[in-house]
Design an enzyme around this catalytic site. Sequence first.
Site, PDB file in Angstrom:
ATOM      1  N   ASP A 198       1.070  -1.278  -0.046  1.00 38.87           N
ATOM      2  CA  ASP A 198       0.026  -0.220   0.171  1.00 38.87           C
ATOM      3  C   ASP A 198       0.770   1.389   0.154  1.00 38.87           C
ATOM      4  OD1 ASP A 198      -2.216   1.643   0.319  1.00 38.87           O
ATOM      5  OD2 ASP A 198      -2.256   1.554   2.395  1.00 38.87           O
TER       6      ASP A 198
ATOM      7  N   THR B  32      -0.017   4.597   1.216  1.00 35.76           N
ATOM      8  CA  THR B  32      -0.450   5.440   2.329  1.00 35.76           C
ATOM      9  C   THR B  32      -0.058   4.849   3.520  1.00 35.76           C
ATOM     10  OG1 THR B  32      -2.004   6.978   0.970  1.00 35.76           O
ATOM     11  CG2 THR B  32      -2.011   6.944   3.527  1.00 35.76           C
TER      12      THR B  32
ATOM     13  N   ASP C  19      -4.860   7.118  -5.477  1.00 35.41           N
ATOM     14  CA  ASP C  19      -4.528   8.320  -6.109  1.00 35.41           C
ATOM     15  C   ASP C  19      -4.950   8.224  -7.570  1.00 35.41           C
ATOM     16  OD1 ASP C  19      -3.840   9.791  -3.681  1.00 35.41           O
ATOM     17  OD2 ASP C  19      -1.761   8.850  -3.664  1.00 35.41           O
TER      18      ASP C  19
ATOM     19  N   GLU D  94      -7.166  16.260   7.013  1.00 34.97           N
ATOM     20  CA  GLU D  94      -7.929  17.075   7.794  1.00 34.97           C
ATOM     21  C   GLU D  94      -7.134  17.892   8.741  1.00 34.97           C
ATOM     22  OE1 GLU D  94     -11.544  15.246   9.482  1.00 34.97           O
ATOM     23  OE2 GLU D  94     -12.262  15.894   7.463  1.00 34.97           O
TER      24      GLU D  94
END
Length: 397
Positions: free
Chosen positions: A45, A47, A315, A136
């Site tokens: 993966d 991330t 992405d 965030e």
Amino acid sequence: LRVNLDIAKLIYCSWINQDKEIPETIARNSTIPEELGRNEYLFSDKTGTLTQNFMIFKKLFCLDKQFSADDVQAALSFDNYKGPSNDPTKSSSKVIKRDNNIVLQDMITGLAICHNVTPIVNQDGSRDFQASSPDEIALVKYAESLGIILEERDPSSCVLSYPNNVKHRYEILGNFPFSSKTKRMGIIVRQLETQKIIFYLKGAEVKLEKKVCPEYSPIIKEAAELLALDGLRTLVIAQKELSENDYSKWLQEHTEAKLSMMDREKKVQKTIKTLEKNMLLLGITGVEDKLQENVAQAVDSLKSAGIRVWMLTGDKVETAKCIAISSGIKSKSERFHVLQNLKDDREIIDCALKEAEKGAERCILVIDGAVSYTHLRAHETSLHLVCRLLLEKKNIK
């Protein structure tokens, strides 16, 4: 010979346990060194594995202008700012025109409001943030670096402090969290000082380009492509002002949907979608996910050992290609072969895969989600070709 092999395995396991470069690693089975030597493929993966899952705000597109993280401060002014504005004027060509400073003000305000981040004050007086997503937190911290501080946040309200020593209080009327299915989140707030009701929406460009006014779609596409070429993760943010009547009507429909005994989730999503129309674009952000330390050297060592590396990511293709280069998956002598946006035609897909197979020795294969999920699952021959590329070629990624 058998005794010597067993002793060697025990010695290798001891070395693994004592290796200071991989602390707290324990070889629980003496066959692990032997099994590690049999690995030929590594699926990783992106991330949190190749990258640190630590986000840094890098760039911002505000309508037709591009800003670096440092340039925004010089272009932004909060003098006489009274809160989110939603009064665009139309030019003679019927294209919505807005003052750049107003849009920039509203965007930074949107970044400070549209999230699920909770500020926490530690015992030593320092402030920290809690959130399910590091994206965030990165955006809230960037808003704070520009002077918009998230003072308080709970499920029903939030308080923002501005550089002009003014605090704005917002009542949270509705919150629609991000999910992998919707790829966006929204929030309805009422600014208590002006009583304006604002609906903020942020998410992936593929979703929001259909939610904003049509004249903004080309801006989103162009900005997202430019940010992806820099290897940045993109996020689009938009807003819309709601009248009291519009909100009251929507709230009634939304409440009825939540109380429904049949297809509740479907009906709730339908009411939310009624808000997501003709949104005003505020901007597109670009956030960098830093690579793990020495990840390029680690990948290079794996490739030197004959292990083929595949990276899995959600992405855009352009971002994936940039990460493949910076992480060392692609070397300078290799080229990309991209399977993207192929028509649902068996012959076209098979031809594209056979072309990739011809130069597979020096090729980095990139397969987008649509091809891998829709086409390869439906066409057995195409799937066999991909498997052959995986298993028979030495340097395919």
